[in-house]
Every structure is written in C-alpha cells, then in structure tokens.
Design a protein around this motif. Sequence first.
Motif, PDB file in Angstrom:
ATOM      1  N   LEU A   1       0.735  -1.195   0.084  1.00  0.00           N
ATOM      2  CA  LEU A   1      -0.137   0.185  -0.006  1.00  0.00           C
ATOM      3  C   LEU A   1       0.701   1.160  -0.186  1.00  0.00           C
ATOM      4  O   LEU A   1       0.426   2.492  -0.538  1.00  0.00           O
ATOM      5  N   ALA A   2       1.933   1.139   0.499  1.00  0.00           N
ATOM      6  CA  ALA A   2       2.957   2.333   0.449  1.00  0.00           C
ATOM      7  C   ALA A   2       3.190   2.881  -0.978  1.00  0.00           C
ATOM      8  O   ALA A   2       3.486   4.145  -0.995  1.00  0.00           O
ATOM      9  N   ALA A   3       2.945   2.030  -1.975  1.00  0.00           N
ATOM     10  CA  ALA A   3       2.969   2.537  -3.345  1.00  0.00           C
ATOM     11  C   ALA A   3       1.958   3.388  -3.764  1.00  0.00           C
ATOM     12  O   ALA A   3       2.110   3.847  -4.916  1.00  0.00           O
ATOM     13  N   LEU A   4       0.884   3.522  -3.030  1.00  0.00           N
ATOM     14  CA  LEU A   4      -0.148   4.341  -3.444  1.00  0.00           C
ATOM     15  C   LEU A   4       0.436   5.616  -3.555  1.00  0.00           C
ATOM     16  O   LEU A   4      -0.171   6.405  -4.331  1.00  0.00           O
ATOM     17  N   ASP A   5       1.181   6.156  -2.967  1.00  0.00           N
ATOM     18  CA  ASP A   5       1.707   7.670  -2.880  1.00  0.00           C
ATOM     19  C   ASP A   5       2.349   7.739  -4.226  1.00  0.00           C
ATOM     20  O   ASP A   5       2.263   8.945  -4.764  1.00  0.00           O
ATOM     21  N   THR A   6       2.965   6.947  -4.843  1.00  0.00           N
ATOM     22  CA  THR A   6       3.656   6.977  -5.986  1.00  0.00           C
ATOM     23  C   THR A   6       2.640   7.005  -7.243  1.00  0.00           C
ATOM     24  O   THR A   6       2.729   7.500  -8.325  1.00  0.00           O
ATOM     25  N   LEU A   7       1.410   6.692  -7.027  1.00  0.00           N
ATOM     26  CA  LEU A   7       0.298   6.412  -8.242  1.00  0.00           C
ATOM     27  C   LEU A   7      -0.597   7.752  -8.059  1.00  0.00           C
ATOM     28  O   LEU A   7      -1.358   7.826  -8.922  1.00  0.00           O
ATOM     29  N   ARG A   8      -0.551   8.258  -7.011  1.00  0.00           N
ATOM     30  CA  ARG A   8      -1.591   9.303  -6.839  1.00  0.00           C
ATOM     31  C   ARG A   8      -1.228  10.461  -7.618  1.00  0.00           C
ATOM     32  O   ARG A   8      -0.001  11.066  -7.802  1.00  0.00           O
ATOM     33  N   ASP A   9      -2.099  11.198  -8.043  1.00  0.00           N
ATOM     34  CA  ASP A   9      -2.312  12.452  -9.144  1.00  0.00           C
ATOM     35  C   ASP A   9      -2.537  13.721  -8.239  1.00  0.00           C
ATOM     36  O   ASP A   9      -3.746  13.848  -7.984  1.00  0.00           O
TER      37      ASP A   9
END
Length: 203
Positions: A151-159
């Motif tokens: 879930l930490a990768a969510l930050d990299t996908l957020r626009d």
Amino acid sequence: YQRRVRDRQHTLSNRMSCYLTSIPLGSGVADDDSLQLLLVSPLRNAKQLLDAARGGKLPQSAALLSPAAVVSQFAVAAAARRVFAKNGSLHTHTRASELLYHVAVHNNVAAAFRICGITPKSDAVLLAFVSADSGDVQCMLDAVDGDTQPLAALDTLRDDARVRKHYEIEDTELSCSSLEDAVVNRIALFGVRAAADLGEADV
C-alpha cells in the motif's frame, strides 16, 4: 495436468493476496464490519473487470478505486466509517459502491464513479473490500490480471493535481494543512450531509 493447473492458480492467488491489508477502523464499528485494501499495479485487464462488474459477475463487496484519485488509505478508511455508520440506509446499491461515493464526495453517483473509479484504460486499481468474506476476495483475485504492490506504493500512483482539482483545494489551505487532512475533512463533512439527506442522525 488439472492438478498442475490448480497448483499454479493456488500459487498465483497466494502471491496476489500477500499484500492484502486489513485497515483499522477504530472504535464504534461493528465486529463484522471490515475494510481490506489491495493495490494492483500494473493492471492488465481493466476493461474486462469493468465489463464483469457491470454485468454483475464480480462480488458486490468490492470497490474498484482509481489510485490516482485516492489521497491515502486513511481517506478510504474515513469513507468506510461513514458507510458503516449508515445502518443500511444507502444512496447507492451496495456498501462497496457507497464507499466509492463517499471517497468521491460527489452528490451524483455516476459522476462519483467517473471521478474515483477505474476506466477501461486504467493501468492500476485499488481494490477495497467492504466486509467481504474469503470467497468474495478469492473471486476478485481470480478476476484480476496484474501485479500486487504494498500500500505504500499508493503515494507514487496518486495524481496530486487531479486530487486538488477535484476536491477544490487551494494553496492557502495547504499552507496550514496536509493534502490528506484536507481530503479527509471533506469526506467527513460530506458524510454528515449525506446522513442528513437520508434523514439520519449524524453519528
């Protein structure tokens, strides 16, 4: 041969579910209410997932959220708490779709799905399981073609630009608040208004 196929499917399922995360919801939530999140990126079959969802072939306990429009897992948890507080009174057909409705903070349900749902061309999805049983989770895992991520990768996908535009967040607000706090505040206020629309006391 069939046993090899079953073993392969079991291995793939275990690999996909390794990042399935139960999200704490705090006090005041019933014991049988739960939220689990699973981030899939890259996603290789968004169109097929949407077609299956529209055809009623996917579990109704799962929401397909666009990671680009989700500020954080805490924001999804805030929306889930509003859904669980409704005691069965919903603006949409299921609790999972109600979750997306509250994340989007939009009175028009169709618009909410356009804003925070995936599209046929999406290359990532945040699966949100709302009080889902193991069978529903397994059904979604079998339907998804993609790679799961922490879930930490969510930050990299957020626009961030998209999030700020949708929630109408100005620079002045961010000078004294984080983007996450600004969004969560809007989700909470929207939940109060939605409860009032349904004639419920706020909880």
